[in-house]
Design a protein around this motif. Structure first.
Motif, PDB file in Angstrom:
ATOM      1  N   ALA A 482      37.411  28.085  14.348  1.00  0.00           N
ATOM      2  CA  ALA A 482      38.188  28.613  15.468  1.00  0.00           C
ATOM      3  C   ALA A 482      37.307  28.619  16.712  1.00  0.00           C
ATOM      4  O   ALA A 482      36.114  28.928  16.636  1.00  0.00           O
ATOM      5  N   GLY A 483      37.886  28.268  17.850  1.00  0.00           N
ATOM      6  CA  GLY A 483      37.137  28.254  19.093  1.00  0.00           C
ATOM      7  C   GLY A 483      35.970  27.297  19.030  1.00  0.00           C
ATOM      8  O   GLY A 483      36.078  26.166  18.546  1.00  0.00           O
ATOM      9  N   THR A 484      34.790  27.778  19.479  1.00  0.00           N
ATOM     10  CA  THR A 484      33.605  26.917  19.478  1.00  0.00           C
ATOM     11  C   THR A 484      33.105  26.634  18.064  1.00  0.00           C
ATOM     12  O   THR A 484      32.184  25.830  17.884  1.00  0.00           O
ATOM     13  N   GLY A 485      33.701  27.266  17.060  1.00  0.00           N
ATOM     14  CA  GLY A 485      33.371  26.963  15.676  1.00  0.00           C
ATOM     15  C   GLY A 485      33.736  25.545  15.274  1.00  0.00           C
ATOM     16  O   GLY A 485      33.384  25.098  14.179  1.00  0.00           O
ATOM     17  N   VAL A 486      34.410  24.824  16.166  1.00  0.00           N
ATOM     18  CA  VAL A 486      34.757  23.426  15.885  1.00  0.00           C
ATOM     19  C   VAL A 486      33.575  22.508  16.168  1.00  0.00           C
ATOM     20  O   VAL A 486      33.580  21.338  15.756  1.00  0.00           O
ATOM     21  N   ALA A 487      32.537  23.010  16.848  1.00  0.00           N
ATOM     22  CA  ALA A 487      31.423  22.166  17.288  1.00  0.00           C
ATOM     23  C   ALA A 487      30.787  21.355  16.165  1.00  0.00           C
ATOM     24  O   ALA A 487      30.640  20.126  16.284  1.00  0.00           O
ATOM     25  N   PRO A 488      30.364  21.967  15.046  1.00  0.00           N
ATOM     26  CA  PRO A 488      29.694  21.154  14.016  1.00  0.00           C
ATOM     27  C   PRO A 488      30.607  20.107  13.393  1.00  0.00           C
ATOM     28  O   PRO A 488      30.124  19.086  12.889  1.00  0.00           O
ATOM     29  N   TYR A 489      31.917  20.333  13.447  1.00  0.00           N
ATOM     30  CA  TYR A 489      32.852  19.374  12.843  1.00  0.00           C
ATOM     31  C   TYR A 489      32.962  18.115  13.689  1.00  0.00           C
ATOM     32  O   TYR A 489      33.201  17.027  13.166  1.00  0.00           O
ATOM     33  N   ARG A 490      32.777  18.258  14.990  1.00  0.00           N
ATOM     34  CA  ARG A 490      32.690  17.073  15.846  1.00  0.00           C
ATOM     35  C   ARG A 490      31.475  16.248  15.427  1.00  0.00           C
ATOM     36  O   ARG A 490      31.553  15.014  15.324  1.00  0.00           O
ATOM     37  N   ALA A 491      30.352  16.925  15.153  1.00  0.00           N
ATOM     38  CA  ALA A 491      29.156  16.231  14.683  1.00  0.00           C
ATOM     39  C   ALA A 491      29.399  15.582  13.319  1.00  0.00           C
ATOM     40  O   ALA A 491      28.980  14.442  13.071  1.00  0.00           O
ATOM     41  N   PHE A 492      30.059  16.318  12.414  1.00  0.00           N
ATOM     42  CA  PHE A 492      30.370  15.779  11.089  1.00  0.00           C
ATOM     43  C   PHE A 492      31.150  14.476  11.189  1.00  0.00           C
ATOM     44  O   PHE A 492      30.815  13.479  10.533  1.00  0.00           O
ATOM     45  N   MET A 493      32.195  14.499  11.987  1.00  0.00           N
ATOM     46  CA  MET A 493      33.073  13.342  12.041  1.00  0.00           C
ATOM     47  C   MET A 493      32.425  12.164  12.761  1.00  0.00           C
ATOM     48  O   MET A 493      32.643  11.007  12.392  1.00  0.00           O
TER      49      MET A 493
END
Length: 621
Positions: A482-493
């Protein structure tokens, strides 16, 4: 291969090979008199052993070599194990420094994360040293939950033969300061273990206290060895500096890299109730390396306006000389980059109570006032305290003596080096709020938001986050943020796209409004289109009368989520630790129970087993 045979008529099998005999000979030449006597007795005893015992693979190992459970080979020499329970990596670094300091004094120590430690080995330990961090409101790190459950449960063994020492890390602004370390310390004592030394509790500026503890503990371990070892420290133990172990680069927490700001733009759209920024930094020529899931440490500076206000309120000379980390600095420089001047701490409260001669503040410092003190500090910054409780005539050095050093802030990395070489990206929510009719700004987020000049730079370092890395390329991943918690998932993808990973990917993302707060919307839609992202579920809490969160989307997709778990998917949760993470945990437990046919205990054990197998990973704050 030639083998040594015994002259005993009762034992006719091969016992030692020529190579083994040479090893024994070399070992014998290095022994002192006491050790040689013991080894002689050991071999004499072998003649009374069965051949199976003689052929045991660990039977001829030199002292200190072999399996973790093997007994010490030399009388008086004790096995040393160092465990760490870490949330952000500080405990891991300190455990490494402790091991290095011990090794420098001839003490070999096994170092292990409690997440990977075989808890039933506790009964076999001799000297057990533990570095434990406390997360949030008194909790142990997520990865340490199983260790704490075993240690505090009925299955924990009595430990009368174990000696131990605990270094506890925490944040004194929280009510349950260093609670995790305290729990371990008290429980080991309850189980009959003997303290090598009293527990030391460290605040966020832990370096000096931790260094003293390490030197003291290693000194005591050395002193407890038999005099015949010939080793002595005369009370002086060199302690390797902690920090920088996450990267081979010369740049670290103590020596950050000055990164150029490439881009700094607002992600949220017009009408958003918050400001979230995308910050791109250059790592060119730094040697810094990172993996998706790691964090970037940012060394911030305080708001110049707040610095000026404090100096004016206290009627101090801006150029007055004060000491920062044993070095002289002007008061302005010290308050800008040397000390925490926003949030107050119990240390500052005690200090200011004396300077202001305030009975009210002294009362708040009482040992029975933890809840009241925490509430007061939540509602009163340093500025508010000096304004409400004046201390006329206070000098610059008196004021700064109550402040703790300014600490770096950690941000989840939102990029992959494979996709953006020599760069690191951050997703930062700018913290802005009002307190006592004054507008306030988060220290680090406000600092980063202001770095918009073309020549702007920011000191940074990489902090490894071993417990939040990607699984194998063919493993499914289920990402919840949620919110900025999406940051590492951008890196993952980004990483999975670059590597051509064939494992399935599913993202659950939540924010306030679809039109203004759908962070990286275009990128997610492109990933869905090209097939690198298989599924995307969204929850925007303020777009309808009834609020919807990521945990609600999980329940709605429960059957499919459970199917992914059964296929071996790894689950990642990143975001708020107070509400979102517990709610997601409850939703996962519920859907596992419903679609897996478990009762509540069975569903919780299902998740616990995933955590033990590194398939349920949390990065929460």
């Amino acid at each position: 291969m030639t083998a040594l045979k015994t002259s005993s008529p009762e034992l006719t099998g091969p016992i030692l090979t020529t190579t083994q005999l040479e090893q024994v000979s070399r070992l014998a030449s290095s022994l002192n008199q006491q050790q040689a006597i013991w080894v002689s007795g050991y071999f004499a005893g072998l003649s009374q052993q069965a051949p199976a015992a003689l052929l045991a693979p660990d039977a001829m190992l030199a002292p200190g070599v072999g399996s973790h459970e093997a007994p010490a080979a030399v009388p008086g020499t004790r096995l040393t194990t160092i465990l760490y329970a870490s949330e952000t990596g500080n405990s891991k670094e300190l455990a490494g420094s402790l091991a290095d300091a011990a090794k420098a004094e001839g003490i070999e120590a096994k170092v292990a994360d409690v997440a990977d430690y075989k808890v039933r080995s506790l009964k076999d330990e001799q000297d057990l040293l533990i570095v434990a961090a406390t997360h949030g409101e008194g909790d142990p790190p997520q990865t340490a939950l199983d260790f704490f459950e075993f240690l505090e449960g009925r299955k924990a063994p009595k430990l009368p033969e174990v000696r131990f020492a605990v270094l506890a890390l925490g944040d004194s602004t929280y009510e349950h300061y260093c609670s995790a370390g305290r729990r371990v310390d008290e429980r080991l004592a309850e189980l009959g273990a003997e303290r090598i030394a009293e527990r030391v509790d460290c605040d966020v500026d832990y370096e000096d206290d931790a260094e003293e503890w390490i030197a003291s503990i290693v000194g005591q371990l050395v002193a407890s060895r038999p005099e015949s070892d010939g080793a002595a420290t005369n009370g002086a133990v060199a302690v390797p500096a902690a920090g920088g172990v996450s990267t081979p680069s010369a740049f670290s927490k103590k020596n950050p890299f000055s990164a150029e700001v490439i881009d700094n733009l607002v992600l949220t759209g017009r009408g958003s109730t918050k400001e979230t920024r995308h910050v791109e930094l250059s790592l060119e020529d730094s040697g810094l390396d990172y993996q998706p899931g790691d964090a970037l440490g940012v060394v911030p500076q305080n708001d110049p306006a707040l610095v000026s206000t404090l100096i004016e309120k206290l009627s101090l000379d801006a150029e007055a000389e004060v000491t920062v980390k044993k070095e002289p600095a002007s008061l302005t420089d010290a308050l800008t980059g040397g000390f925490e001047i926003t949030a107050a701490t119990p240390r500052f409260l005690e200090h200011w109570a004396e300077l202001a001669d305030s009975a009210e503040l002294r009362a708040l410092c009482g040992t029975d006032q933890a809840k009241e003190r925490t509430a007061f500090l939540h509602d009163h910054h340093v500025l508010d305290i000096i304004d409400r409780f004046p201390a006329p005539g206070v000098e610059a050095e008196q004021f700064t003596a109550g402040l703790r050093p300014l600490q770096p802030r950690l941000y989840s990395i939102a990029s992959s080096l494979a996709a953006a070489p020599d760069e690191v990206h951050l997703t930062v929510s700018t913290v802005r709020y009002s307190l006592h009719d004054l507008e306030r700004t988060g220290v680090a987020s406000g600092y980063l938001a202001g770095l918009t000049d073309e020549d702007a730079t920011v000191p940074v370092y990489v902090q490894s986050n071993d417990h939040f890395h990607l699984p194998d390329d063919d493993a499914p991943i289920l990402m919840i943020g949620a919110g900025t918690g999406v940051a590492p998932y951008r890196a993952f993808m980004q990483e999975r796209e670059e590597r051509g990973a064939d494992g399935k990917s599913w993202l659950f993302f939540g924010e306030r409004n679809f039109r203004s707060d759908f962070l990286y919307q275009v990128e997610w839609q492109a990933m869905l289109k090209n097939g690198s992202l298989d599924r995307l579920d969204l929850a925007f809490s303020r777009d309808a009368a009834e609020k919807v969160y990521v945990q609600d989307r999980l329940r709605a997709r429960g059957r499919d989520v459970y199917a992914w778990l059964e296929e071996g998917a790894s689950v990642y949760v990143c975001g708020d630790a107070t509400y979102m993470a517990p709610d997601v945990n409850t939703a996962l437990t519920d859907l596992i129970a419903e679609h897996g046919g478990f009762d509540e205990d069975g569903a919780q054990e299902y998740l616990a087993d995933m955590r033990r197998n590194h398939r349920y990973r949390l990065d929460v704050y």
